[in-house]
Design a protein around this motif. Structure first.
Motif, mmCIF file in Angstrom:
data_model
loop_
_atom_site.group_PDB
_atom_site.id
_atom_site.type_symbol
_atom_site.label_atom_id
_atom_site.label_comp_id
_atom_site.label_asym_id
_atom_site.label_seq_id
_atom_site.Cartn_x
_atom_site.Cartn_y
_atom_site.Cartn_z
ATOM 1 N N CYS A 42 0.800 -1.225 0.000
ATOM 2 C CA CYS A 42 0.000 0.000 0.000
ATOM 3 C C CYS A 42 0.837 1.282 0.000
ATOM 4 O O CYS A 42 0.378 2.314 -0.483
ATOM 5 C CB CYS A 42 -0.904 0.034 1.231
ATOM 6 N N HIS A 43 2.037 1.233 0.578
ATOM 7 C CA HIS A 43 2.868 2.426 0.735
ATOM 8 C C HIS A 43 4.132 2.334 -0.105
ATOM 9 O O HIS A 43 4.657 1.242 -0.308
ATOM 10 C CB HIS A 43 3.268 2.609 2.208
ATOM 11 N N GLN A 44 4.622 3.491 -0.529
ATOM 12 C CA GLN A 44 5.872 3.571 -1.275
ATOM 13 C C GLN A 44 6.821 4.535 -0.574
ATOM 14 O O GLN A 44 6.382 5.476 0.100
ATOM 15 C CB GLN A 44 5.626 4.068 -2.699
ATOM 16 N N VAL A 45 8.112 4.288 -0.753
ATOM 17 C CA VAL A 45 9.170 5.190 -0.312
ATOM 18 C C VAL A 45 10.214 5.249 -1.412
ATOM 19 O O VAL A 45 10.263 4.391 -2.281
ATOM 20 C CB VAL A 45 9.831 4.734 1.019
ATOM 21 N N GLY A 46 11.030 6.270 -1.371
ATOM 22 C CA GLY A 46 12.103 6.380 -2.352
ATOM 23 C C GLY A 46 11.851 7.501 -3.332
ATOM 24 O O GLY A 46 10.840 8.216 -3.266
ATOM 25 N N GLU A 47 12.781 7.630 -4.246
ATOM 26 C CA GLU A 47 12.783 8.755 -5.183
ATOM 27 C C GLU A 47 11.508 8.882 -6.011
ATOM 28 O O GLU A 47 11.010 9.973 -6.245
ATOM 29 C CB GLU A 47 14.000 8.620 -6.113
ATOM 30 N N SER A 48 10.953 7.776 -6.461
ATOM 31 C CA SER A 48 9.763 7.848 -7.316
ATOM 32 C C SER A 48 8.473 7.519 -6.554
ATOM 33 O O SER A 48 7.450 7.231 -7.174
ATOM 34 C CB SER A 48 9.921 6.893 -8.501
ATOM 35 N N ALA A 49 8.508 7.574 -5.235
ATOM 36 C CA ALA A 49 7.335 7.220 -4.420
ATOM 37 C C ALA A 49 6.165 8.160 -4.695
ATOM 38 O O ALA A 49 6.351 9.351 -4.928
ATOM 39 C CB ALA A 49 7.702 7.261 -2.942
ATOM 40 N N ARG A 50 4.979 7.580 -4.669
ATOM 41 C CA ARG A 50 3.753 8.359 -4.821
ATOM 42 C C ARG A 50 2.663 7.662 -4.029
ATOM 43 O O ARG A 50 2.786 6.501 -3.657
ATOM 44 C CB ARG A 50 3.360 8.477 -6.286
ATOM 45 N N GLY A 51 1.600 8.366 -3.785
ATOM 46 C CA GLY A 51 0.465 7.766 -3.109
ATOM 47 C C GLY A 51 -0.213 6.767 -4.014
ATOM 48 O O GLY A 51 -0.315 6.975 -5.218
ATOM 49 N N SER A 52 -0.659 5.655 -3.455
ATOM 50 C CA SER A 52 -1.425 4.669 -4.220
ATOM 51 C C SER A 52 -2.552 4.181 -3.314
ATOM 52 O O SER A 52 -3.448 4.947 -3.027
ATOM 53 C CB SER A 52 -0.526 3.537 -4.737
ATOM 54 N N PHE A 53 -2.487 2.951 -2.804
ATOM 55 C CA PHE A 53 -3.503 2.495 -1.851
ATOM 56 C C PHE A 53 -3.310 3.155 -0.493
ATOM 57 O O PHE A 53 -4.205 3.179 0.330
ATOM 58 C CB PHE A 53 -3.477 0.972 -1.703
ATOM 59 N N GLY A 54 -2.118 3.671 -0.261
ATOM 60 C CA GLY A 54 -1.795 4.424 0.945
ATOM 61 C C GLY A 54 -0.864 5.554 0.553
ATOM 62 O O GLY A 54 -0.316 5.563 -0.551
ATOM 63 N N PRO A 55 -0.654 6.517 1.441
ATOM 64 C CA PRO A 55 0.231 7.637 1.098
ATOM 65 C C PRO A 55 1.692 7.206 1.006
ATOM 66 O O PRO A 55 2.093 6.221 1.628
ATOM 67 C CB PRO A 55 0.018 8.623 2.249
ATOM 68 N N GLN A 56 2.476 7.930 0.233
ATOM 69 C CA GLN A 56 3.918 7.692 0.215
ATOM 70 C C GLN A 56 4.472 8.140 1.566
ATOM 71 O O GLN A 56 3.900 9.013 2.216
ATOM 72 C CB GLN A 56 4.592 8.397 -0.967
ATOM 73 N N LEU A 57 5.551 7.525 2.007
ATOM 74 C CA LEU A 57 6.042 7.758 3.365
ATOM 75 C C LEU A 57 7.395 8.450 3.431
ATOM 76 O O LEU A 57 8.031 8.472 4.493
ATOM 77 C CB LEU A 57 6.080 6.427 4.131
ATOM 78 N N ASN A 58 7.845 9.048 2.330
ATOM 79 C CA ASN A 58 9.079 9.838 2.391
ATOM 80 C C ASN A 58 8.870 11.016 3.349
ATOM 81 O O ASN A 58 7.826 11.661 3.318
ATOM 82 C CB ASN A 58 9.453 10.399 1.012
ATOM 83 N N GLY A 59 9.861 11.297 4.173
ATOM 84 C CA GLY A 59 9.784 12.449 5.066
ATOM 85 C C GLY A 59 8.657 12.370 6.084
ATOM 86 O O GLY A 59 8.124 13.400 6.503
ATOM 87 N N ILE A 60 8.292 11.172 6.511
ATOM 88 C CA ILE A 60 7.161 11.001 7.421
ATOM 89 C C ILE A 60 7.402 11.654 8.786
ATOM 90 O O ILE A 60 6.483 12.198 9.387
ATOM 91 C CB ILE A 60 6.785 9.504 7.576
ATOM 92 N N PHE A 61 8.649 11.613 9.279
ATOM 93 C CA PHE A 61 8.935 12.177 10.598
ATOM 94 C C PHE A 61 8.800 13.701 10.547
ATOM 95 O O PHE A 61 9.415 14.362 9.723
ATOM 96 C CB PHE A 61 10.340 11.796 11.071
#
Length: 129
Positions: A42-61
Motif C-alpha cells: 500500500c505504501h511507497q518510499v524512495g525517489e519515485s514514491a507516490r500515493g497509491s492504496f496508501g500515502p507515500q512515506l518519504n519524510g514522514i517524521f
C-alpha cells in the motif's frame, strides 16, 4: 589553547557518539525487508514514491497526518492533528485504529517492538537531509 582544543574535540566526539546512538535504535536493513512484506503493498518510499492504496512515506517524521497532496485521506486522518514522531508512529503501528479511530488503513497492528524499531529506522533513511 591546548585545553580548548581538547575540550572541543571531546564535545564533538561525544556529540557524534550520541547521534549514532539515536539513529542506531533499529536495523534499517531488517526494516526494509519488513516494509516490503507488510507495508509495501500500500505504501511507497524512495525517489519515485507516490500515493497509491496508501500515502507515500518519504519524510514522514515531522509531517502532519493527512497532509500529502497525492493521496485521498480519510476525514479521520485529516482531522487527527498528529505530527508523526517516533512515539506517535510507534503507537500507530501498534494499534492504528486506536490512535486514529476511523482510519481506512487496513492493518491490525504490530506488537513486536523490535520490528517497529526496524521499520522506523528504515523510514528514517527517507528523511530529507
Amino acid at each position: 589553547m591546548k585545553k580548548a582544543a581538547a575540550l572541543t574535540f571531546t564535545l564533538l566526539l561525544t556529540a557524534g557518539v550520541f547521534s549514532l546512538q539515536a539513529h542506531a535504535a533499529g536495523d534499517a536493513e531488517a526494516g526494509a525487508t519488513l516494509f516490503k512484506r507488510i507495508c509495501g503493498g500500500c505504501h511507497q518510499v524512495g525517489e519515485s514514491a507516490r500515493g497509491s492504496f496508501g500515502p507515500q512515506l518519504n519524510g514522514i517524521f515531522g509531517r502532519r497526518s493527512g497532509s500529502t497532496t497525492d493521496y485521498q485521506y480519510s476525514d479521520a486522518m485529516k482531522s487527527a492533528g498528529i505530527v508523526w514522531t517516533r512515539e506517535t508512529l510507534t503507537a500507530y503501528l501498534e494499534a492504528p485504529k486506536q490512535v486514529v479511530p476511523g482510519t481506512r488503513m487496513i492493518f491490525w497492528g504490530l506488537s513486536d517492538p523490535e520490528k517497529i524499531e526496524n521499520l522506523l529506522a528504515y523510514l528514517q533513511t527517507f528523511q530529507p537531509q
